[in-house]
Design a protein around this motif. Structure first.
Motif, PDB file in Angstrom:
ATOM      1  N   GLY A   1       0.829  -1.201   0.000  1.00  0.00           N
ATOM      2  CA  GLY A   1       0.000   0.000   0.000  1.00  0.00           C
ATOM      3  C   GLY A   1       0.866   1.255   0.000  1.00  0.00           C
ATOM      4  N   LEU A   2       0.170   2.402   0.085  1.00  0.00           N
ATOM      5  CA  LEU A   2       0.846   3.703   0.030  1.00  0.00           C
ATOM      6  C   LEU A   2       1.838   3.914   1.165  1.00  0.00           C
ATOM      7  N   LEU A   3       1.576   3.220   2.280  1.00  0.00           N
ATOM      8  CA  LEU A   3       2.436   3.449   3.449  1.00  0.00           C
ATOM      9  C   LEU A   3       3.648   2.524   3.518  1.00  0.00           C
ATOM     10  N   ASP A   4       3.751   1.606   2.562  1.00  0.00           N
ATOM     11  CA  ASP A   4       4.811   0.580   2.656  1.00  0.00           C
ATOM     12  C   ASP A   4       6.220   1.157   2.818  1.00  0.00           C
ATOM     13  N   ASP A   5       6.555   2.147   1.979  1.00  0.00           N
ATOM     14  CA  ASP A   5       7.911   2.708   2.040  1.00  0.00           C
ATOM     15  C   ASP A   5       8.155   3.370   3.386  1.00  0.00           C
ATOM     16  N   PHE A   6       7.156   4.116   3.817  1.00  0.00           N
ATOM     17  CA  PHE A   6       7.271   4.791   5.121  1.00  0.00           C
ATOM     18  C   PHE A   6       7.411   3.765   6.246  1.00  0.00           C
ATOM     19  N   ASN A   7       6.563   2.737   6.171  1.00  0.00           N
ATOM     20  CA  ASN A   7       6.563   1.660   7.166  1.00  0.00           C
ATOM     21  C   ASN A   7       7.949   1.014   7.271  1.00  0.00           C
ATOM     22  N   ASN A   8       8.542   0.725   6.109  1.00  0.00           N
ATOM     23  CA  ASN A   8       9.869   0.089   6.095  1.00  0.00           C
ATOM     24  C   ASN A   8      10.943   1.018   6.637  1.00  0.00           C
ATOM     25  N   MET A   9      10.811   2.307   6.334  1.00  0.00           N
ATOM     26  CA  MET A   9      11.782   3.269   6.849  1.00  0.00           C
ATOM     27  C   MET A   9      11.709   3.313   8.383  1.00  0.00           C
ATOM     28  N   VAL A  10      10.485   3.366   8.920  1.00  0.00           N
ATOM     29  CA  VAL A  10      10.316   3.417  10.384  1.00  0.00           C
ATOM     30  C   VAL A  10      10.914   2.159  11.027  1.00  0.00           C
ATOM     31  N   LYS A  11      10.627   1.002  10.436  1.00  0.00           N
ATOM     32  CA  LYS A  11      11.186  -0.253  10.960  1.00  0.00           C
ATOM     33  C   LYS A  11      12.709  -0.202  10.996  1.00  0.00           C
ATOM     34  N   ASN A  12      13.317   0.306   9.911  1.00  0.00           N
ATOM     35  CA  ASN A  12      14.784   0.389   9.857  1.00  0.00           C
ATOM     36  C   ASN A  12      15.334   1.331  10.913  1.00  0.00           C
ATOM     37  N   LYS A  13      14.660   2.460  11.094  1.00  0.00           N
ATOM     38  CA  LYS A  13      15.095   3.432  12.112  1.00  0.00           C
ATOM     39  C   LYS A  13      15.069   2.780  13.495  1.00  0.00           C
ATOM     40  N   LEU A  14      14.002   2.037  13.766  1.00  0.00           N
ATOM     41  CA  LEU A  14      13.848   1.425  15.092  1.00  0.00           C
ATOM     42  C   LEU A  14      14.832   0.282  15.293  1.00  0.00           C
ATOM     43  N   THR A  15      14.982  -0.556  14.269  1.00  0.00           N
ATOM     44  CA  THR A  15      15.879  -1.709  14.374  1.00  0.00           C
ATOM     45  C   THR A  15      17.309  -1.276  14.644  1.00  0.00           C
ATOM     46  N   SER A  16      17.696  -0.130  14.066  1.00  0.00           N
ATOM     47  CA  SER A  16      19.089   0.298  14.227  1.00  0.00           C
ATOM     48  C   SER A  16      19.272   1.235  15.423  1.00  0.00           C
ATOM     49  N   SER A  17      18.206   1.466  16.199  1.00  0.00           N
ATOM     50  CA  SER A  17      18.355   2.413  17.309  1.00  0.00           C
ATOM     51  C   SER A  17      19.012   1.749  18.525  1.00  0.00           C
ATOM     52  N   ALA A  18      19.596   2.565  19.392  1.00  0.00           N
ATOM     53  CA  ALA A  18      20.332   2.041  20.552  1.00  0.00           C
ATOM     54  C   ALA A  18      19.381   1.538  21.637  1.00  0.00           C
ATOM     55  N   LEU A  19      18.210   2.181  21.731  1.00  0.00           N
ATOM     56  CA  LEU A  19      17.235   1.834  22.768  1.00  0.00           C
ATOM     57  C   LEU A  19      15.853   1.771  22.144  1.00  0.00           C
ATOM     58  N   LEU A  20      15.103   0.750  22.524  1.00  0.00           N
ATOM     59  CA  LEU A  20      13.763   0.555  21.978  1.00  0.00           C
ATOM     60  C   LEU A  20      12.811   0.240  23.111  1.00  0.00           C
ATOM     61  N   HIS A  21      11.614   0.816  23.033  1.00  0.00           N
ATOM     62  CA  HIS A  21      10.552   0.476  23.989  1.00  0.00           C
ATOM     63  C   HIS A  21       9.550  -0.421  23.278  1.00  0.00           C
ATOM     64  N   SER A  22       9.105  -1.467  23.966  1.00  0.00           N
ATOM     65  CA  SER A  22       8.126  -2.360  23.354  1.00  0.00           C
ATOM     66  C   SER A  22       6.973  -2.591  24.303  1.00  0.00           C
ATOM     67  N   ASP A  23       5.779  -2.677  23.734  1.00  0.00           N
ATOM     68  CA  ASP A  23       4.593  -2.968  24.539  1.00  0.00           C
ATOM     69  C   ASP A  23       3.533  -3.558  23.622  1.00  0.00           C
ATOM     70  N   GLU A  24       2.524  -4.175  24.226  1.00  0.00           N
ATOM     71  CA  GLU A  24       1.426  -4.714  23.418  1.00  0.00           C
ATOM     72  C   GLU A  24       0.136  -4.604  24.237  1.00  0.00           C
ATOM     73  N   THR A  25      -0.979  -4.435  23.526  1.00  0.00           N
ATOM     74  CA  THR A  25      -2.255  -4.300  24.238  1.00  0.00           C
ATOM     75  C   THR A  25      -3.370  -4.932  23.418  1.00  0.00           C
ATOM     76  N   GLY A  26      -4.405  -5.415  24.081  1.00  0.00           N
ATOM     77  CA  GLY A  26      -5.532  -6.020  23.373  1.00  0.00           C
ATOM     78  C   GLY A  26      -6.367  -4.950  22.685  1.00  0.00           C
ATOM     79  N   ILE A  27      -6.757  -5.196  21.419  1.00  0.00           N
ATOM     80  CA  ILE A  27      -7.685  -4.285  20.741  1.00  0.00           C
ATOM     81  C   ILE A  27      -8.804  -5.099  20.106  1.00  0.00           C
ATOM     82  N   ASN A  28      -9.845  -4.406  19.737  1.00  0.00           N
ATOM     83  CA  ASN A  28     -11.030  -5.047  19.190  1.00  0.00           C
ATOM     84  C   ASN A  28     -11.141  -4.692  17.713  1.00  0.00           C
ATOM     85  N   ILE A  29     -11.053  -5.700  16.843  1.00  0.00           N
ATOM     86  CA  ILE A  29     -11.249  -5.459  15.408  1.00  0.00           C
ATOM     87  C   ILE A  29     -12.492  -6.218  14.977  1.00  0.00           C
ATOM     88  N   ASN A  30     -13.538  -5.446  14.695  1.00  0.00           N
ATOM     89  CA  ASN A  30     -14.802  -6.041  14.250  1.00  0.00           C
ATOM     90  C   ASN A  30     -15.293  -7.139  15.201  1.00  0.00           C
TER      91      ASN A  30
END
Length: 229
Positions: A1-30
């Motif tokens: 989709g239109l966001l693919d390039d942006f999405n990949n750039m963000v992933k690369n920025k995060l993967t190469s960063s010195a510190l990363l925060h991670s979390d997960e939460t339950g959401i409701n989809i349909n």
């Protein structure tokens, strides 16, 4: 989709960063339960909805498998499957220690809570990093409290064992004690590394935004909608 390039750039920025925060939460989809996975640093945040909460989802999202920096999280066991340095969220520990003291009357928990808050203040006063002498002093104090906690919150008695296998059930306070003892390095990493924060609040705050969206509209109507959001 239109966001693919942006999405990949963000992933690369995060993967190469010195510190990363991670979390997960339950959401409701349909009307169905999904998990929203978040990975962020101070500049970039990546969200991805997935049917699963654990490693299968994290591998598919593909930020953590290539990450080699310091990962800050709340001890959800899937994060420990990744080969990077870990730092645990002390806001979670303080909440759990408060519970152990208020509900189970565990004195050690109150002492350790106060110690963590004291170390946090010392680190802030020192500009983000303690001297090795001071850090060692606090580490000894931390160990002493947990050693003394053994009397107050002992492991279950093996004499009551029915079968040969498995771990005997432990109280919540005992589980907390063992976790704080076994993961000391990751609990106290904030003392000795100035990029490591005391809490995973950045990760939690990033996720709060989607909680707000859920409250307003009830749920996402499609996975595609959730991904765009």
């Amino acid at each position: 989709g239109l966001l693919d390039d942006f999405n990949n750039m963000v992933k690369n920025k995060l993967t190469s960063s010195a510190l990363l925060h991670s979390d997960e939460t339950g959401i409701n989809i349909n009307g169905k339960r999904f998990w929203l996975h978040c990975a962020s640093n101070l500049l970039w945040t990546h969200f991805a909805p997935h049917k699963k909460r654990g490693t299968e989802a994290m591998n598919a999202i593909d930020v953590l498998p290539n990450f080699k920096g310091i990962l800050c999280h709340d001890h959800w066991k899937s994060y420990y499957t990744y080969d990077c340095t870990h730092a645990l969220c002390n806001a979670h520990h303080i909440r759990e220690l408060t519970r152990a003291w208020e509900q189970d009357g565990q004195q050690w928990a109150q002492r350790l809570q106060k110690l963590l808050e004291k170390i946090n203040k010392a680190v802030n006063d020192a500009g983000g990093l303690l001297s090795s002498v001071e850090s060692e002093k606090y580490r000894q104090e931390y160990r002493k409290i947990l050693n003394e906690a053994e009397k107050e919150s002992p492991p279950p008695d093996e004499a009551n064992r029915k079968g040969k296998r498995g771990r005997l059930k432990r109280t919540k306070s005992r589980n907390l004690l063992e976790r704080l003892r076994d993961f000391e390095e990751d609990v106290l990493r904030f003392m000795d590394n100035e990029i490591v924060p005391f809490t995973n609040n950045l990760g939690e705050n990033d996720i709060r935004m989607t909680k707000v969206q859920q409250k307003i509209s009830g749920c996402f109507r499609s996975q595609e909608g959730a991904e765009y959001f």
